[in-house]
Design an enzyme around this catalytic site. Structure first.
Site, PDB file in Angstrom:
ATOM      1  CB  CYS A 133      -0.943  -0.012   1.192  1.00  0.00           C
ATOM      2  SG  CYS A 133      -1.665  -1.622   1.463  1.00  0.00           S
ATOM      3  CG  HIS A 173      -2.139   4.732   4.918  1.00  0.00           C
ATOM      4  ND1 HIS A 173      -2.121   4.520   3.561  1.00  0.00           N
ATOM      5  CD2 HIS A 173      -2.163   3.486   5.488  1.00  0.00           C
ATOM      6  CE1 HIS A 173      -2.120   3.208   3.324  1.00  0.00           C
ATOM      7  NE2 HIS A 173      -2.157   2.563   4.469  1.00  0.00           N
ATOM      8  CD  GLU A 213      -2.335   8.183   8.762  1.00  0.00           C
ATOM      9  OE1 GLU A 213      -3.267   7.361   8.638  1.00  0.00           O
ATOM     10  OE2 GLU A 213      -1.936   8.922   7.836  1.00  0.00           O
ATOM     11  CE  LYS A 228      -5.678   4.351   1.558  1.00  0.00           C
ATOM     12  NZ  LYS A 228      -4.798   5.496   1.919  1.00  0.00           N
ATOM     13  CG  HIS A 249      -6.348   0.776   0.860  1.00  0.00           C
ATOM     14  ND1 HIS A 249      -5.389   1.264  -0.005  1.00  0.00           N
ATOM     15  CD2 HIS A 249      -5.676   0.344   1.959  1.00  0.00           C
ATOM     16  CE1 HIS A 249      -4.195   1.119   0.547  1.00  0.00           C
ATOM     17  NE2 HIS A 249      -4.336   0.560   1.734  1.00  0.00           N
ATOM     18  CG  PHE A 306      -0.195  -5.526   4.255  1.00  0.00           C
ATOM     19  CD1 PHE A 306      -0.674  -4.806   5.332  1.00  0.00           C
ATOM     20  CD2 PHE A 306      -1.022  -6.472   3.669  1.00  0.00           C
ATOM     21  CE1 PHE A 306      -1.967  -5.015   5.812  1.00  0.00           C
ATOM     22  CE2 PHE A 306      -2.313  -6.691   4.140  1.00  0.00           C
ATOM     23  CZ  PHE A 306      -2.783  -5.957   5.214  1.00  0.00           C
TER      24      PHE A 306
END
Lengths: 430, 432
Positions: free
Chosen positions: B179, B319, B330, B351, B356, B415
């Site tokens: 991502c 994010h 975050e 998002k 996503h 990830f």
């Protein structure tokens, strides 16, 4: 690049069919004995191509001890993690980091980069869905409902292309800048180039660059064969009767440090990264320009990046994958840059196959070893130089490098070309 | 080093997203607060634990790509990439030409690749109808006899198609850090210009994991929101009731240009791409440490790299995946960096409306930051109704916020633990 920090090489790691560390691979190459052998991972005896550069004694537990990782990782990743461990050990990182106080240790971790070049999709990962597909019998509703009962919940994590990057970070506690390159056979080469540029730009003080690949699987092998890229028995770079490449598996790693970082901890210096170049041919996935222009440009960029002249290069490690087209255009590119009298040229894929994503970085490691030994090893499978390459100084016999500078070339699908330049430190003074 | 003084302008952008098949449509949908999330229509997903997603709609690859030779190599995500890149190039109004083609670079964040589901189904029927894989049957398998299947799933195929389409002959690279891929690709493109490797870079990301296998992978991990009955509410970053992300697809591309060259030709400059931070969390493959360790380093570097003080930051495109762990980590990271200043920074996760986009997310969100600076409007963080005390920031709620932005940050965490943070500066504030 006068005001850039010097980038030094302080650790190496390698594994392939020809050995489990750079020196054993080197000795195997020097012996002239290819490590290409019949494939053992499945019964390939009736296959159109049944040999490859396979690591016949592959033992995941011997490569990576950590038992927790064994259900999470694939063959290619054990190779990548193994060479990173070996390169760190070679560089003496653990002992140095342990000698630091907590704050300096954190700074060490934050200022260490990890750059990985990795191979492509594995078909075997998708066969995991076969039992579920059988149960579903074409009904996606059943497929969705039975999913959790049939497939390992970690399936996606097992197949992450950037697993080696993530696990190197976790295993060694590193938190610096990073990249995972998936650019076919230039992957490992570009991982080295990006790591070095990060150090030059001051983003980190040291970095490990890794390339790993394990492409010897049934469906991949058949595709390479059907694309006409594979030889039946041997890779013969630049030979008049060369007929293609052979797949190989393995990994290699280089530890790079700024001069200040390396001398600050009195590290053993193995060589120096001088520069890199990358250029595309923009002709699609499989085409190769006959005039070698993309590769010639990549070499010119690397020379300029390194601030040296073509005449300073002492040895060329060609991509030399043994296909008709690639070798011919590579010979043309070398002539375009180096004129009628290039330095000695060699190639390594005859000895352990084409490691795709790991090929360029493994060959860079071997180039450093070769220059430290003062020998350009011969291409043992070369019987008759292609008359079209008449003044290309490639030979089945060893040659003497013209200087301590090596040029390593990589070419991949998509018409990308990459070149690396290294200077080797003398082996006794290191 | 030549790189230090070279600055980077964003002079073109293109988007294919669940909110629209070009940048203007996507931007207008964001401002209108329209959700791109609904029941999956590409295949019958009704039996999957999650059967909602943010799909690209009404996209015709034949309209996007007029070159038949290219189309043969093109899967769904490549078609998104070609269309978004084409829009970005036209938007910038500059093209590789004889003499400049080797000064153009291209860096892409590429999708994870695998056989199409129908192809896997054929291999299964031929080589493993009983559920076991019978290797020898591959020798007579139709899918295995067709090298184009292999060509379409090479990780560098998207890059190869773009290079050929636009005649880019300089540095070319394809990267993947899950991502964080799109963010890292854009950051890498910026560095190519800074260090003198290129004068123009086409940088972006593309992805399409809304397939039975892609959806299966995320369902198995328990990463997705299962709010199938309320798709438009399912992605609610920073809400106390958030319960997973919603899978999206698409592509985002930027044309990056050396600042002085862009100025000389009178190009429209959306924003300066002023800095990049890039770190590893090295905690777990799927999560950063709850303390924000990892993302903190990325944001610090992004600011230092841009020479931007903490109090210059007006907007953060988070994010914000809507997973419990990501959003908390975050926010903790933002608090740790900005301290009391944090509450003065507008934050939103787009998002919430478009899901996503995985490897494309960072590039799409970079384009959104450029548009936010250009238009002086910040898109909302939709669906945040129940505040989470652990996510206590100034989120853009209710409607878009009309606000001039001097400096914006865009976060992308992947990830594997890779973190990317990009810094954008209003061109009016760019020094020189």
């Amino acid at each position: 690049m006068a005001d850039c920090p010097k980038i030094l090489v302080t650790g190496l790691g390698a594994i392939c069919a020809a050995g489990m560390d750079p020196e054993s691979v080197w000795h195997r190459v020097r012996s002239g004995q290819s490590a290409i052998s019949p494939i053992r991972q499945w019964n390939a005896s009736v296959w159109p191509v049944s040999v490859a550069g396979e690591i016949t004694e592959f033992n995941a537990r011997a490569l990576v001890e950590d038992r927790k990782l064994h259900k999470l990782l694939r063959r290619t990743e054990f190779l990548g993690l193994y060479v990173a461990d070996r390169a760190f050990a070679h560089a003496g990182f653990a002992a140095y980091r342990d000698s630091l106080d907590a704050a300096a240790r954190n700074a060490f971790n934050d200022r260490t980069g990890v750059y990985v070049g990795t191979g492509g999709a594995s078909f075997q990962d998708q066969y995991v869905f076969f039992p579920l597909l059988t149960a579903a019998a074409g009904d996606l509703g059943v497929f969705g409902r039975e999913l959790a009962a049939t497939v390992n919940p970690m399936w996606l994590l097992r197949t992450l292309p950037n697993n080696v990057l993530g696990h190197i970070g976790i295993r060694h506690g590193l938190k610096g800048p990073n990249a995972c390159v998936m650019n076919h056979s230039t992957s490992g080469t570009l991982a080295v180039a990006e790591a070095a540029e990060a150090l030059r730009a001051g983003e980190a003080e040291r970095a490990v660059a890794v390339g790993h690949d394990a492409p010897i699987e049934p469906q991949t092998l058949l595709y390479y064969h059907r694309l006409g890229l594979l030889a039946a028995d041997a890779v013969r770079p630049f030979d008049a009767r060369r007929s293609g490449s052979l797949l190989g598996e393995g990994a290699a790693a280089l530890v790079l440090e700024t001069e200040a970082a390396a001398t600050g901890r009195e590290a053993k210096i193995l060589g120096e990264f001088l520069g890199s170049g990358c250029a595309s041919e923009a002709q699609g996935l499989l085409s190769i320009r006959r005039d070698g222009e993309g590769l010639a440009y990549a070499i010119a960029v690397a020379l300029e990046n390194a601030g040296i002249r073509a005449a300073d290069v002492g040895m060329i490690v060609a991509h030399g994958n043994g296909t008709r087209q690639s070798d011919a255009s590579e010979a043309t590119a070398i002539r375009r840059v180096f004129g009628p009298t290039p330095p000695p040229v060699t190639a390594f894929k005859w000895a352990f196959g084409h490691l795709l994503a790991a090929s360029g970085i493994l060959e860079a490691v071997l180039a450093l070893v070769a220059l430290r030994h003062g020998t350009v090893p011969g291409v043992a499978t070369l019987r008759e130089l292609d008359p079209g390459f008449a003044n290309l100084p490639v030979s089945a016999e060893p040659q003497t490098p013209r200087s301590d500078v090596g040029l390593i070339l990589s070419r991949g699908f998509g018409g990308t070309n990459a070149a690396l330049l290294f200077r080797a430190s003398p082996s006794d003074a290191g | 080093m030549t790189g230090v003084h070279r600055r980077v302008a964003i002079t073109g952008l293109g988007l294919v997203t669940p909110l629209g098949n070009d940048a203007a449509t996507t931007w207008n949908a964001l401002l209108a607060g329209r959700s791109g999330i609904g029941e999956i229509s590409i295949f019958d997903a009704s039996g999957f634990p999650a059967h909602i997603a943010a799909e690209v709609k009404g996209f015709n690859p034949h309209l996007a790509i007029d070159d038949r030779k290219l189309l043969k190599f093109t899967n769904r995500s490549h078609a998104f990439a070609l269309a978004a890149a084409e829009e970005a190039m036209r938007d910038a109004g500059i093209w590789p030409a004889r003499g400049s083609e080797t000064r153009w670079g291209c860096v892409v964040g590429s999708s994870m690749m695998g056989m199409e589901f129908a192809e896997l189904g054929e291999v299964h029927r031929h080589c493993g109808p009983d559920g076991e894989f019978h290797v020898e049957r591959l020798l007579t398998d139709r899918i295995t006899a067709d090298p184009m299947v292999f060509c379409r799933i090479q990780p560098c195929t998207g890059l190869a198609l773009l290079l050929r389409r636009f005649g880019i002959r300089g540095y070319a690279n394809s990267v993947h850090t899950a991502c964080a891929s799109g963010g890292q690709a854009v950051g890498s493109g910026m560095k190519l210009i800074r260090r003198g490797t290129a004068d123009w870079v086409l940088a972006g990301g593309f992805d399409s994991m809304i397939t039975p296998i892609g959806l299966a992978g995320f369902c198995l991990l328990g990463a997705l929101s299962l709010d199938n009955e309320t798709p438009e509410r399912a992605s609610r970053p920073f809400d106390a009731t958030r319960n997973g992300f919603v899978l999206g697809e698409g592509a985002g591309f930027l044309v990056l240009e050396e600042w002085e060259a862009a100025r000389r030709r009178g190009a429209r400059i959306y924003a300066e791409l002023a800095g990049e931070g890039n770190s590893l969390s090295s905690y777990r493959i799927t999560d950063s440490h709850p303390s924000g360790d990892g993302p903190i380093q990325a944001m610090h570097q992004a600011l230092a790299n841009a020479g931007a003080p903490l109090d210059a930051v007006d907007y953060i495109n988070a994010h914000g995946t809507s997973t419990p762990m990501n959003d908390r980590s975050e926010c903790t990271a933002i608090r740790a960096i900005f301290g009391p200043q944090a509450c003065k920074i507008a934050v939103s996760s787009t998002k919430s409306l478009m899901g996503h986009l995985i490897a494309a997310a960072g590039a799409v969100e970079a384009a959104i930051c450029a548009l936010a600076i250009r238009h002086g409007i910040l898109p909302i963080n939709a669906n945040l109704r129940e505040p989470d005390p652990e996510c206590d920031l100034d989120f853009v709620l209710g409607g878009p916020r009309v606000m001039r932005t001097g400096v914006a940050l865009s976060n992308s965490f992947g990830f594997g633990g890779s973190n990317s943070c990009l810094t954008f500066r209003n061109p009016e504030e760019a020094p020189g």
